[in-house]
Motif scaffolding. Structure first.
Motif, PDB file in Angstrom:
ATOM      1  N   ILE A 294       0.758  -0.919   0.042  1.00 36.87           N
ATOM      2  CA  ILE A 294      -0.068  -0.251  -0.153  1.00 36.87           C
ATOM      3  C   ILE A 294       0.695   1.066  -0.138  1.00 36.87           C
ATOM      4  N   ILE A 295       0.625   1.646  -1.122  1.00 33.05           N
ATOM      5  CA  ILE A 295       1.002   3.134  -0.923  1.00 33.05           C
ATOM      6  C   ILE A 295       0.586   4.269  -1.193  1.00 33.05           C
ATOM      7  N   ALA A 296      -0.125   5.341   0.080  1.00 29.33           N
ATOM      8  CA  ALA A 296      -1.816   6.344   0.132  1.00 29.33           C
ATOM      9  C   ALA A 296      -0.832   7.295   0.168  1.00 29.33           C
ATOM     10  N   ALA A 297      -1.683   8.912  -0.573  1.00 28.10           N
ATOM     11  CA  ALA A 297      -0.917   9.848  -0.433  1.00 28.10           C
ATOM     12  C   ALA A 297      -2.060  11.050   0.198  1.00 28.10           C
ATOM     13  N   THR A 298      -1.721  12.420   0.721  1.00 28.62           N
ATOM     14  CA  THR A 298      -2.623  12.848   0.948  1.00 28.62           C
ATOM     15  C   THR A 298      -2.262  14.848   0.874  1.00 28.62           C
ATOM     16  N   ASN A 299      -2.624  15.566   0.867  1.00 31.49           N
ATOM     17  CA  ASN A 299      -2.633  16.760   0.356  1.00 31.49           C
ATOM     18  C   ASN A 299      -2.497  17.325   1.528  1.00 31.49           C
ATOM     19  N   GLN A 300      -3.585  17.363   2.535  1.00 29.51           N
ATOM     20  CA  GLN A 300      -3.592  17.492   4.284  1.00 29.51           C
ATOM     21  C   GLN A 300      -3.040  16.559   5.281  1.00 29.51           C
ATOM     22  N   ASP A 301      -2.986  17.902   5.975  1.00 29.55           N
ATOM     23  CA  ASP A 301      -2.845  17.492   7.694  1.00 29.55           C
ATOM     24  C   ASP A 301      -3.562  16.273   8.247  1.00 29.55           C
ATOM     25  N   LEU A 302      -2.637  14.753   8.541  1.00 26.67           N
ATOM     26  CA  LEU A 302      -3.825  13.457   8.736  1.00 26.67           C
ATOM     27  C   LEU A 302      -4.159  13.959  10.467  1.00 26.67           C
ATOM     28  N   LYS A 303      -2.921  14.090  10.671  1.00 26.42           N
ATOM     29  CA  LYS A 303      -3.315  14.635  12.739  1.00 26.42           C
ATOM     30  C   LYS A 303      -4.327  16.084  12.903  1.00 26.42           C
ATOM     31  N   LYS A 304      -4.166  16.464  11.726  1.00 28.96           N
ATOM     32  CA  LYS A 304      -5.144  18.023  12.113  1.00 28.96           C
ATOM     33  C   LYS A 304      -6.871  16.558  12.149  1.00 28.96           C
ATOM     34  N   LEU A 305      -6.828  15.826  10.677  1.00 29.49           N
ATOM     35  CA  LEU A 305      -8.353  15.475  10.394  1.00 29.49           C
ATOM     36  C   LEU A 305      -8.962  14.580  11.984  1.00 29.49           C
ATOM     37  N   ILE A 306      -7.550  13.997  12.361  1.00 34.10           N
ATOM     38  CA  ILE A 306      -7.835  12.648  13.832  1.00 34.10           C
ATOM     39  C   ILE A 306      -8.475  13.402  14.402  1.00 34.10           C
ATOM     40  N   ALA A 307      -7.943  14.602  14.626  1.00 23.91           N
ATOM     41  CA  ALA A 307      -8.122  15.948  16.103  1.00 23.91           C
ATOM     42  C   ALA A 307      -9.534  16.047  15.137  1.00 23.91           C
ATOM     43  N   GLU A 308     -10.109  16.609  14.487  1.00 27.20           N
ATOM     44  CA  GLU A 308     -11.101  17.229  14.066  1.00 27.20           C
ATOM     45  C   GLU A 308     -12.741  15.338  13.934  1.00 27.20           C
ATOM     46  N   GLU A 309     -11.601  14.476  13.631  1.00 27.56           N
ATOM     47  CA  GLU A 309     -12.791  12.953  14.255  1.00 27.56           C
ATOM     48  C   GLU A 309     -12.994  13.090  12.883  1.00 27.56           C
ATOM     49  N   LYS A 310     -11.872  13.450  11.485  1.00 33.97           N
ATOM     50  CA  LYS A 310     -12.209  13.044  10.375  1.00 33.97           C
ATOM     51  C   LYS A 310     -12.077  12.596   9.499  1.00 33.97           C
ATOM     52  N   PHE A 311     -10.520  11.577  10.830  1.00 32.67           N
ATOM     53  CA  PHE A 311      -9.827  10.338   9.793  1.00 32.67           C
ATOM     54  C   PHE A 311      -9.367   9.484  11.101  1.00 32.67           C
ATOM     55  N   ARG A 312      -9.288   8.293  11.682  1.00 29.42           N
ATOM     56  CA  ARG A 312      -9.275   7.288  12.063  1.00 29.42           C
ATOM     57  C   ARG A 312      -8.205   7.354  12.188  1.00 29.42           C
ATOM     58  N   GLU A 313      -7.287   7.261  14.103  1.00 33.20           N
ATOM     59  CA  GLU A 313      -6.305   7.800  14.021  1.00 33.20           C
ATOM     60  C   GLU A 313      -5.808   5.974  14.199  1.00 33.20           C
ATOM     61  N   ASP A 314      -6.342   4.872  14.008  1.00 34.86           N
ATOM     62  CA  ASP A 314      -5.351   3.480  14.276  1.00 34.86           C
ATOM     63  C   ASP A 314      -5.000   3.264  13.034  1.00 34.86           C
ATOM     64  N   LEU A 315      -6.484   4.128  12.095  1.00 36.59           N
ATOM     65  CA  LEU A 315      -5.545   3.847  10.791  1.00 36.59           C
ATOM     66  C   LEU A 315      -4.478   4.463   9.802  1.00 36.59           C
ATOM     67  N   PHE A 316      -4.191   5.706  10.440  1.00 35.01           N
ATOM     68  CA  PHE A 316      -3.343   6.672  10.340  1.00 35.01           C
ATOM     69  C   PHE A 316      -1.761   6.016  10.910  1.00 35.01           C
ATOM     70  N   TYR A 317      -1.504   5.064  11.650  1.00 37.48           N
ATOM     71  CA  TYR A 317      -0.311   5.358  12.308  1.00 37.48           C
ATOM     72  C   TYR A 317      -0.270   4.096  11.101  1.00 37.48           C
TER      73      TYR A 317
END
Length: 467
Positions: A294-317
């Motif tokens: 898996i190669i994933a790409a993002t143009n946004q700060d995922l940690k910020k999205l985690i704080a906003e509950e828009k992205f799962r923390e466990d998936l991020f790690y």
């Protein structure tokens, strides 16, 4: 029923064979010999006796080592070896033979051996054909690699700044293993190009590179696209079912672009696949193992999205095992001349132009601009300017960097009833046009970049007379 009937016909024909028929078959197998578990010869055909100058009656019942001192048949019996091939040197001749254990009801009862080649001429002929075949296989392997190869490689990453040289070196190291990669980068920095480069330098380069864009899929279709579905899983499902992106990428690489826009409802299922390395199709009852990098790409700060509950923390790690950050163009301005010249060369060929260089003043302006759209915006700017370029030098006149440059005077505005409003409209129109070009005409992304609702973007475009 058809298959059963065919099997019955085959069995009937086999039953009609006589002992003489089987004897005929065995006599035409070069070097055919069998022995029991004690090594006593139980069968030897006349062909091998004639070839080696032996008496057939004398051979039967004698130990294989007495008949053929060089034989390795007892090794097969002693060590329960599978099929094995051996070269023998006997009476000035070279032969290549293969051995098989004889099995009955799951138990070994002896060993058989027969010759693949009985003289060097045949061996040499085989080697010649093998070399020819090996060359053909290499050719087809290269063709298969070219066919499956991704569009870009690390050679397409243009840049000689320290940051870009460090990035290329990191890509080469990362490509050696199978760890999950998370690529961070602003829009237009070349995240997909980096993903392609990693795949093309990896051991998986001969297998598929599959891409999916999280932002480009409706939530209702995202699950079926990723994981596939079984026949009849839902209304409108394709007959026979469909493989998802994970199955298509099995053995290769799956690139998930804009993973930051992965629907929240789908994130736990993606996490499970990353953990268990298996997928379950929609409507399916069994798990399908998959070997995918898996190669994933993002143009946004995922940690910020985690704080906003828009992205799962466990998936991020789980995704952020190996991290790559692509520097924006404004942080590597020394690369702008190289990129600009490359784009000029590209559009010279496409447009039939003959631009040999970029004017120094124009190049300086390109380097001083911040390029919020990064490489993509620079490419679009060069492409637009090449449509108007004349002669052999690219200048400001063709570049049209801004609608109203310092060369334009107030005198040009005399014909307008409301000059200030006209300037504002021209500037707004130019900004929207450039933003749309930067995102390939995608109005949703353009509106997000301009930080306005999409409906407002439509209203502005209508008011400004833009299609």
């Amino acid at each position: 029923m058809g298959n059963c009937k065919g099997d019955n016909n085959v069995n009937k024909k086999i039953e009609e064979l006589t002992v003489e028929d089987y004897q005929l078959f065995l006599e035409h197998v070069n070097g055919f010999v069998t022995c029991d578990l004690e090594g006593k010869v139980t069968y030897i055909n006349q062909q091998v006796c004639d070839f080696c100058g032996l008496n057939r009656e004398w051979c039967i019942g004698r130990h294989i080592k007495e008949v053929f001192p060089f034989s390795k048949m007892m090794d097969t019996i002693k060590y329960n070896q599978p099929m094995t091939t051996e070269f023998y040197f006997y009476n000035g001749r070279v032969s290549a033979s293969t051995r098989h254990p004889l099995m009955r009801d799951g138990k070994m009862v002896g060993c058989l051996e027969y010759d693949l080649f009985e003289d060097m001429e045949l061996v040499e002929s085989f080697i010649e054909h093998y070399i020819d075949l090996d060359d053909e296989l290499k050719y087809f392997k290269e063709e298969a690699q070219r066919f499956r190869r991704t569009k870009y490689s690390i050679d397409n990453i243009v840049g000689y700044s320290t940051k870009m040289l460090d990035l290329k070196e990191k890509i080469r190291y990362i490509a050696r293993n199978n760890s999950t990669v998370l690529i961070h980068g602003e829009t237009g920095t070349g995240k997909e190009l980096v993903a392609h480069s990693i795949h093309n330098l990896s051991k998986r380069r001969l297998r598929n590179f599959i891409k999916i864009n999280s932002a480009g899929l409706p939530e209702s279709l995202a699950e079926s696209e990723l994981f596939g579905y079984e026949d009849g899983a839902f209304t409108g499902a394709k007959k026979g079912g469909k493989k998802g992106k994970f199955e298509l990428a099995d053995g290769g690489t799956l690139f998930i672009d804009e993973v930051n826009q992965m629907p929240l409802t789908l994130q736990p299922k993606l996490l499970r696949v990353l953990q268990e390395k298996e997928v379950e199709r929609i409507g399916g009852t069994k798990s399908i193992p998959v070997d995918v990098r898996i190669i994933a790409a993002t143009n946004q700060d995922l940690k910020k999205l985690i704080a906003e509950e828009k992205f799962r923390e466990d998936l991020f790690y789980r995704l952020n095992v190996v991290e790559i950050r692509i520097p924006p163009l404004r942080e590597r301005r020394d690369d702008i001349p190289h990129l600009a010249r490359q784009f000029v060369e590209t559009y010279n060929g496409l447009f039939g132009k003959h631009i040999e260089r970029i004017d120094d003043r124009t190049l300086k302006r390109l380097m001083n601009y911040d390029w919020p759209g990064n490489i993509r915006e620079l490419q679009n700017t060069i492409e637009r300017s090449m449509n108007y370029a004349e002669g052999t030098v690219l200048t400001d006149e063709a570049l049209d960097f801004d609608v109203f440059t310092e060369k334009q005077s107030v005198e040009m505005l005399k014909g307008y009833p409301k000059p200030i409003e006209e300037v504002l409209m021209q500037t707004e129109r130019n900004l929207i046009q450039r933003t749309l070009e930067m995102f390939g005409g995608n109005k949703t992304k353009a509106a997000e970049f301009l930080k306005i609702p999409r409906t407002l973007l439509y209203q502005k475009m209508k008011r400004l007379g833009m299609k």
